[in-house]
Design a protein around this motif. Structure first.
Motif, short mmCIF file in Angstrom:
data_model
loop_
_atom_site.label_atom_id
_atom_site.label_comp_id
_atom_site.label_asym_id
_atom_site.label_seq_id
_atom_site.Cartn_x
_atom_site.Cartn_y
_atom_site.Cartn_z
N ALA A 1 0.83 -1.20 0.00
CA ALA A 1 0.00 0.00 0.00
C ALA A 1 0.86 1.25 0.00
O ALA A 1 2.02 1.23 0.43
CB ALA A 1 -0.91 0.01 1.22
N TRP A 2 0.26 2.32 -0.46
CA TRP A 2 0.88 3.65 -0.39
C TRP A 2 0.09 4.50 0.59
O TRP A 2 -1.15 4.51 0.58
CB TRP A 2 0.88 4.32 -1.75
CG TRP A 2 1.95 3.84 -2.67
CD1 TRP A 2 1.81 2.94 -3.68
CD2 TRP A 2 3.33 4.25 -2.68
NE1 TRP A 2 3.02 2.74 -4.30
CE2 TRP A 2 3.97 3.55 -3.72
CE3 TRP A 2 4.09 5.14 -1.92
CZ2 TRP A 2 5.32 3.70 -4.01
CZ3 TRP A 2 5.42 5.30 -2.20
CH2 TRP A 2 6.03 4.59 -3.24
N PHE A 3 0.84 5.24 1.41
CA PHE A 3 0.28 6.18 2.36
C PHE A 3 0.98 7.52 2.17
O PHE A 3 2.04 7.60 1.55
CB PHE A 3 0.52 5.71 3.80
CG PHE A 3 -0.28 4.50 4.20
CD1 PHE A 3 0.13 3.23 3.83
CD2 PHE A 3 -1.44 4.63 4.94
CE1 PHE A 3 -0.60 2.12 4.19
CE2 PHE A 3 -2.18 3.52 5.32
CZ PHE A 3 -1.76 2.26 4.94
N ARG A 4 0.44 8.55 2.78
CA ARG A 4 1.14 9.82 2.82
C ARG A 4 0.80 10.54 4.11
O ARG A 4 -0.24 10.28 4.72
CB ARG A 4 0.75 10.71 1.63
CG ARG A 4 -0.66 11.22 1.64
CD ARG A 4 -0.93 12.04 0.38
NE ARG A 4 -2.31 12.56 0.36
CZ ARG A 4 -2.83 13.20 -0.67
NH1 ARG A 4 -2.10 13.40 -1.78
NH2 ARG A 4 -4.07 13.65 -0.62
N GLN A 5 1.71 11.43 4.49
CA GLN A 5 1.48 12.23 5.67
C GLN A 5 1.96 13.64 5.41
O GLN A 5 3.15 13.88 5.16
CB GLN A 5 2.20 11.65 6.89
CG GLN A 5 1.83 12.37 8.18
CD GLN A 5 2.24 11.61 9.41
OE1 GLN A 5 3.13 10.76 9.37
NE2 GLN A 5 1.59 11.88 10.52
N ALA A 6 1.02 14.56 5.44
CA ALA A 6 1.32 15.98 5.26
C ALA A 6 1.62 16.59 6.62
O ALA A 6 1.18 16.07 7.66
CB ALA A 6 0.15 16.68 4.60
N PRO A 7 2.35 17.69 6.64
CA PRO A 7 2.67 18.33 7.92
C PRO A 7 1.42 18.67 8.71
O PRO A 7 0.47 19.26 8.19
CB PRO A 7 3.40 19.61 7.48
CG PRO A 7 3.96 19.29 6.15
CD PRO A 7 2.98 18.37 5.51
N GLY A 8 1.42 18.26 9.96
CA GLY A 8 0.30 18.57 10.84
C GLY A 8 -0.94 17.74 10.62
O GLY A 8 -1.98 17.98 11.24
N GLU B 1 -2.42 9.16 5.82
CA GLU B 1 -3.61 8.85 5.02
C GLU B 1 -3.32 7.69 4.07
O GLU B 1 -2.32 7.71 3.34
CB GLU B 1 -3.99 10.10 4.21
CG GLU B 1 -5.14 9.91 3.25
CD GLU B 1 -5.38 11.14 2.38
OE1 GLU B 1 -4.44 11.95 2.20
OE2 GLU B 1 -6.51 11.31 1.88
N GLY B 2 -4.18 6.70 4.07
CA GLY B 2 -4.06 5.60 3.12
C GLY B 2 -4.52 6.04 1.75
O GLY B 2 -5.57 6.68 1.62
N ASN C 1 -8.69 1.31 -3.55
CA ASN C 1 -8.36 2.73 -3.39
C ASN C 1 -9.09 3.28 -2.17
O ASN C 1 -10.27 3.03 -1.97
CB ASN C 1 -8.77 3.51 -4.64
CG ASN C 1 -7.96 3.09 -5.85
OD1 ASN C 1 -6.73 3.06 -5.81
ND2 ASN C 1 -8.64 2.73 -6.93
N TYR C 2 -8.36 4.06 -1.37
CA TYR C 2 -8.92 4.55 -0.12
C TYR C 2 -9.25 6.03 -0.13
O TYR C 2 -10.15 6.48 0.57
CB TYR C 2 -7.94 4.28 1.03
CG TYR C 2 -7.68 2.81 1.25
CD1 TYR C 2 -6.42 2.26 1.03
CD2 TYR C 2 -8.69 1.95 1.68
CE1 TYR C 2 -6.18 0.92 1.22
CE2 TYR C 2 -8.45 0.61 1.88
CZ TYR C 2 -7.19 0.09 1.65
OH TYR C 2 -6.95 -1.24 1.85
N ALA C 3 -8.48 6.80 -0.87
CA ALA C 3 -8.58 8.25 -0.75
C ALA C 3 -9.35 8.86 -1.92
O ALA C 3 -8.90 8.83 -3.06
CB ALA C 3 -7.19 8.85 -0.67
N GLU C 4 -10.49 9.45 -1.58
CA GLU C 4 -11.27 10.13 -2.62
C GLU C 4 -10.52 11.31 -3.22
O GLU C 4 -10.72 11.64 -4.39
CB GLU C 4 -12.59 10.61 -2.03
CG GLU C 4 -13.62 9.53 -1.82
CD GLU C 4 -14.11 8.95 -3.14
OE1 GLU C 4 -14.22 7.71 -3.23
OE2 GLU C 4 -14.37 9.73 -4.08
N SER C 5 -9.64 11.90 -2.43
CA SER C 5 -8.94 13.10 -2.86
C SER C 5 -7.98 12.84 -4.02
O SER C 5 -7.60 13.78 -4.72
CB SER C 5 -8.17 13.70 -1.68
OG SER C 5 -7.24 12.76 -1.18
#
Length: 121
Positions: free
Chosen positions: A34-41, A45-46, A58-62
């Motif tokens: 899987a791929w995740f990301r983390q933005a500052p603060g 997010e999966g 797919n997890y993120a609608e964005s």
């Protein structure tokens, strides 16, 4: 067992990047990646997961319609193709391996160190 991400960098809004997650020590046939990301603060997010079978969740609608996960068994690598990048996509991107797909990062057994993606003009 190791996962190493690469391909991050600085890109202008509307641009594209392809992230790579090189897997060593095990075959892609044995784990979901899987791929995740983390933005500052923000919380991690999966984004998307590719199962052992090759099926994708797919997890993120964005990122729907803009990000695509894929894998290459020969290279033992999982990719995240990111198109139409926006400033809000700026984050550290991580890949993770586990027995099954999940949107929860801590449910994965192995995790990479991350690669920074910055979207800015």
């Amino acid at each position: 067992l190791q996962l190493v991400e690469s391909g991050g960098g600085l890109v202008q809004p509307g641009g594209s990047l392809r992230l790579s997650c090189v897997v060593s020590g095990f075959s892609l046939h044995l784990y979901a990646i899987a791929w995740f990301r983390q933005a500052p603060g923000k919380e991690r997010e999966g984004l998307s997961c590719i199962r052992r079978s090759g099926a994708v969740t797919n997890y993120a609608e964005s990122v729907k319609g803009r990000f695509t996960i894929s894998r290459d068994h020969v290279e033992n690598t999982v990719y995240l193709q990111m198109n139409g990048l926006k400033s809000e996509d700026t984050a550290v991107y991580y890949c993770a391996a586990g027995w099954a797909c999940s949107s929860r990062y801590m449910e994965y057994d192995y995790r990479g160190q991350g690669t920074q993606v910055t979207v800015s003009s």
